[in-house]
Motif scaffolding. Structure first.
Motif, PDB file in Angstrom:
ATOM      1  N   HIS A  51       0.672  -1.271  -0.051  1.00  0.00           N
ATOM      2  CA  HIS A  51      -0.038   0.022   0.051  1.00  0.00           C
ATOM      3  C   HIS A  51       0.804   1.390   0.075  1.00  0.00           C
ATOM      4  O   HIS A  51       0.077   2.286   0.133  1.00  0.00           O
ATOM      5  CB  HIS A  51      -1.052   0.025   1.231  1.00  0.00           C
ATOM      6  CG  HIS A  51      -2.099  -1.046   1.200  1.00  0.00           C
ATOM      7  ND1 HIS A  51      -2.712  -1.175   1.936  1.00  0.00           N
ATOM      8  CD2 HIS A  51      -2.459  -1.992   0.025  1.00  0.00           C
ATOM      9  CE1 HIS A  51      -3.912  -2.149   1.861  1.00  0.00           C
ATOM     10  NE2 HIS A  51      -3.474  -2.551   0.600  1.00  0.00           N
ATOM     11  N   HIS A 513      -7.676   3.051  -1.817  1.00  0.00           N
ATOM     12  CA  HIS A 513      -7.346   3.404  -0.470  1.00  0.00           C
ATOM     13  C   HIS A 513      -6.683   4.728  -0.279  1.00  0.00           C
ATOM     14  O   HIS A 513      -5.771   5.007   0.590  1.00  0.00           O
ATOM     15  CB  HIS A 513      -6.164   2.265   0.357  1.00  0.00           C
ATOM     16  CG  HIS A 513      -7.101   1.078   0.442  1.00  0.00           C
ATOM     17  ND1 HIS A 513      -6.581   0.113   1.577  1.00  0.00           N
ATOM     18  CD2 HIS A 513      -8.271   0.469  -0.041  1.00  0.00           C
ATOM     19  CE1 HIS A 513      -7.283  -0.799   1.647  1.00  0.00           C
ATOM     20  NE2 HIS A 513      -8.437  -0.850   0.456  1.00  0.00           N
ATOM     21  N   TRP A 528     -14.507   6.447   5.461  1.00  0.00           N
ATOM     22  CA  TRP A 528     -13.445   5.541   4.951  1.00  0.00           C
ATOM     23  C   TRP A 528     -13.242   4.472   6.071  1.00  0.00           C
ATOM     24  O   TRP A 528     -12.939   5.059   7.250  1.00  0.00           O
ATOM     25  CB  TRP A 528     -12.415   6.111   4.367  1.00  0.00           C
ATOM     26  CG  TRP A 528     -11.621   5.021   3.496  1.00  0.00           C
ATOM     27  CD1 TRP A 528     -11.636   4.877   2.304  1.00  0.00           C
ATOM     28  CD2 TRP A 528     -10.715   3.975   3.749  1.00  0.00           C
ATOM     29  NE1 TRP A 528     -10.939   4.148   1.723  1.00  0.00           N
ATOM     30  CE2 TRP A 528     -10.319   3.401   2.835  1.00  0.00           C
ATOM     31  CE3 TRP A 528     -10.086   3.585   5.366  1.00  0.00           C
ATOM     32  CZ2 TRP A 528      -9.316   2.410   2.954  1.00  0.00           C
ATOM     33  CZ3 TRP A 528      -9.294   2.698   5.346  1.00  0.00           C
ATOM     34  CH2 TRP A 528      -8.843   2.017   4.179  1.00  0.00           C
ATOM     35  N   GLY A 536      -7.187  -4.205  -0.990  1.00  0.00           N
ATOM     36  CA  GLY A 536      -6.637  -2.883  -1.534  1.00  0.00           C
ATOM     37  C   GLY A 536      -5.602  -3.156  -2.705  1.00  0.00           C
ATOM     38  O   GLY A 536      -5.703  -4.261  -3.354  1.00  0.00           O
TER      39      GLY A 536
END
Length: 542
Positions: A51, A513, A528, A536
């Motif tokens: 991420h 995200h 969120w 994700g």
């Protein structure tokens, strides 16, 4: 089913550069003082780095302090910056401007921040840190006195209807003497801590930007390892803050990105489309001709700077890194500051635990004595000066940088949050964006495919509405549903149903995200929350 509980001395939420730096520093201190200290890092991505998205040009100052022999250990800093260019773009032309001092990158490196985090994780694990990727911290745990006592991971195997499926597994509680929150920009648990402990009382509203990035493999003759290009101007108007970057890495790779300040006013603006048409500029397009796009992603970033830093500690823990907002906006760099904040916090936590204290009270004062505090203080007025537009902001920035040298006897304030800046659609002009050509420019869905996004679709949507009537009654009627445009992943659609009228469709499986919806929704109706762990994007080298 009862949740299992695991005890640690310190739990860290988020395996980004801040979380991993804190973990490393804690274990270094434990070794130096011959103390046993258990440290755990939770990461919601499927792996460390999955991420992580950043430009990224890194200033290695904090890395030098944390791991002085990082070169010998093989840290993935392979491309030193060799040249800086700063361009002002008009629709057809480009003029080279002097590079502002904050944007000069001598001694810095162009990197993949995701790959740096993977390397930092290896260093942390070698020191005895336990890292759990694929586990999203979904809940803050409190003791009977109201102090933070750890976090719980989200339940797995909950169906769309909110009921357990055959694959149901309860979350795990991680109990800690101290918990550090390193969730990054606009962390969902951090937002709850702000409210519970009043951490934003007396400070300016945080303001944000959205950064959209692509990674390209370009033709060798168009590649110049170490070249850094930044631009301002077109395609944004003079009242919208933003700009672009092109960073030439190793192996014919070029990272291209576009940042738009989320205090923009026109609800018809699409940051994704602005980025696509930017690539068509005559000074930019040649870089990508004959090349191929290999990765895509987006992420919000803090732009509030010094005056938006919240209170950093509370009973049971502290905020570190971009969860607190330490980005140096004029430098367009936050990795070195995030890491430094984490190292300072780790030292304060270590001392507090030695004294059996519940709050690392020494962290804020130690931070004020560090070079990080002075660095952010000196540039505090530059981002808010752009309320006067591009030309006013650039003129003031020159005054602040060259004459006042960051020591102005005043501090410009951030007056209101970004979502309050949006004007009604009736007061604004629609923007005509070119159709994607599939060669240089692309649509959002083909872009999301390159982000390798995966969410278990049989789970409750992690994007939730406080009031399901607001998207049509307010957002569509007053702002022409700006969520259709500010989301860089095509999550939000207004669909017409025969006999029922329009409704908002949320394609949560597309979500990368970035947190933009949580920030820019004009009614703050979108919330969120974390999906199942491992969901994700899966960025390979962003």
């Amino acid at each position: 089913m009862e949740r299992e509980a695991m005890p640690f001395d310190v739990v860290i939420v988020g395996a980004g550069p801040a979380g991993l730096s804190a973990a490393i520093r804690l274990r270094q201190l434990a070794a130096e003082h011959d103390r046993d200290l258990s440290v755990c890092v939770l990461e919601k991505g499927s792996e460390v780095g999955a991420h992580i998205l950043s430009g990224c040009v890194i200033e290695p100052r904090s890395l030098d302090e944390l791991i002085p022999d990082w070169r010998e250990r093989g840290a993935p800093l392979h491309t030193p910056v060799t040249e800086d260019r700063f361009l002002f773009l008009t629709e057809r032309g480009a003029r080279r401007l002097p590079t502002p001092p904050q944007m000069r990158n001598h001694g810095n490196y162009i990197i993949s921040l995701g790959n740096l985090c993977r390397w930092l994780a290896e260093q942390a694990e070698a020191l005895g840190v336990e890292i759990f990727p694929g586990f999203a911290a979904a809940e803050v745990l409190y003791d009977e006195d109201g102090a933070v006592r750890g976090v719980a991971t989200g339940d797995m195997g909950i169906g769309r209807d909110g009921k357990p499926t055959a694959n149901y597994t309860p979350g795990v509680e991680l109990h800690a003497r101290m918990t550090l929150f390193a969730e990054g920009c606009r962390g969902s648990l951090t937002q709850g801590l702000f409210e519970r402990f009043g951490l934003r009382e007396g400070v300016d509203p945080q303001t944000y930007g959205i950064g959209i990035k692509e990674l390209w493999e370009v033709q060798p003759e168009r590649h110049q390892p170490g070249l850094v290009i930044h631009t301002v101007g077109w395609p944004l108007d003079a009242h919208t803050y933003g700009g672009s970057f092109l960073y030439h890495l190793e192996e014919n790779l070029v990272a291209v990105g576009f940042v738009v300040g989320l205090d923009y006013e026109n609800p018809y603006l699409s940051p994704f489309q602005e980025m696509q048409r930017f690539k068509l500029h005559p000074a930019i397009r040649p870089t990508f001709e004959g090349g191929r796009r290999i990765a895509y992603g987006a992420r919000a970033l803090n732009e509030g700077g010094f005056q938006a830093i919240p209170h950093l500690t509370f009973p049971g823990g502290a905020l570190i890194g971009c969860a607190a907002g330490f980005l140096n906006v004029p430098k367009i760099k936050g990795t070195h500051t995030a890491m430094k904040s984490a190292m300072v916090a780790a030292e304060a936590v270590f001392d507090a635990l030695a004294r059996d204290e519940r709050e690392p009270a020494g962290y804020p004062e130690a931070l004020r004595r560090s070079w990080l505090w002075d660095e952010l203080y000196r540039v505090r007025n530059i981002r808010p000066a752009f309320r006067w537009g591009l030309w006013g902001g650039m003129a003031y920035s020159a005054l602040e940088t060259y004459l006042l040298r960051g020591r102005a006897p005043w501090t410009l304030r951030h007056r209101e949050p970004d979502h309050a800046r949006l004007r009604p659609a009736a007061e604004c002009r629609p923007i005509a964006y070119p159709k994607p050509d599939g060669v240089i420019t692309f649509d959002r869905l083909s872009s999301v495919a390159l982000a390798n996004v995966f969410h278990e679709e049989n789970q409750p949507p992690h994007l939730r509405l406080r009031d399901p009537e607001v998207p049509i009654r307010v957002n569509l009627a007053r702002y022409d549903a700006p969520e259709q445009r500010y989301c860089p992943a095509g999550v939000y659609e207004i669909v017409e149903e025969e006999g029922r009228g329009p409704r908002l469709q949320i394609n949560f499986a597309n979500c990368v995200h970035c947190k933009t919806c949580d920030i820019k929704d004009p009614t703050q109706n979108i919330v969120w929350t974390v999906p199942e762990g491992g969901g994700g994007p899966n960025y390979p080298n962003m």
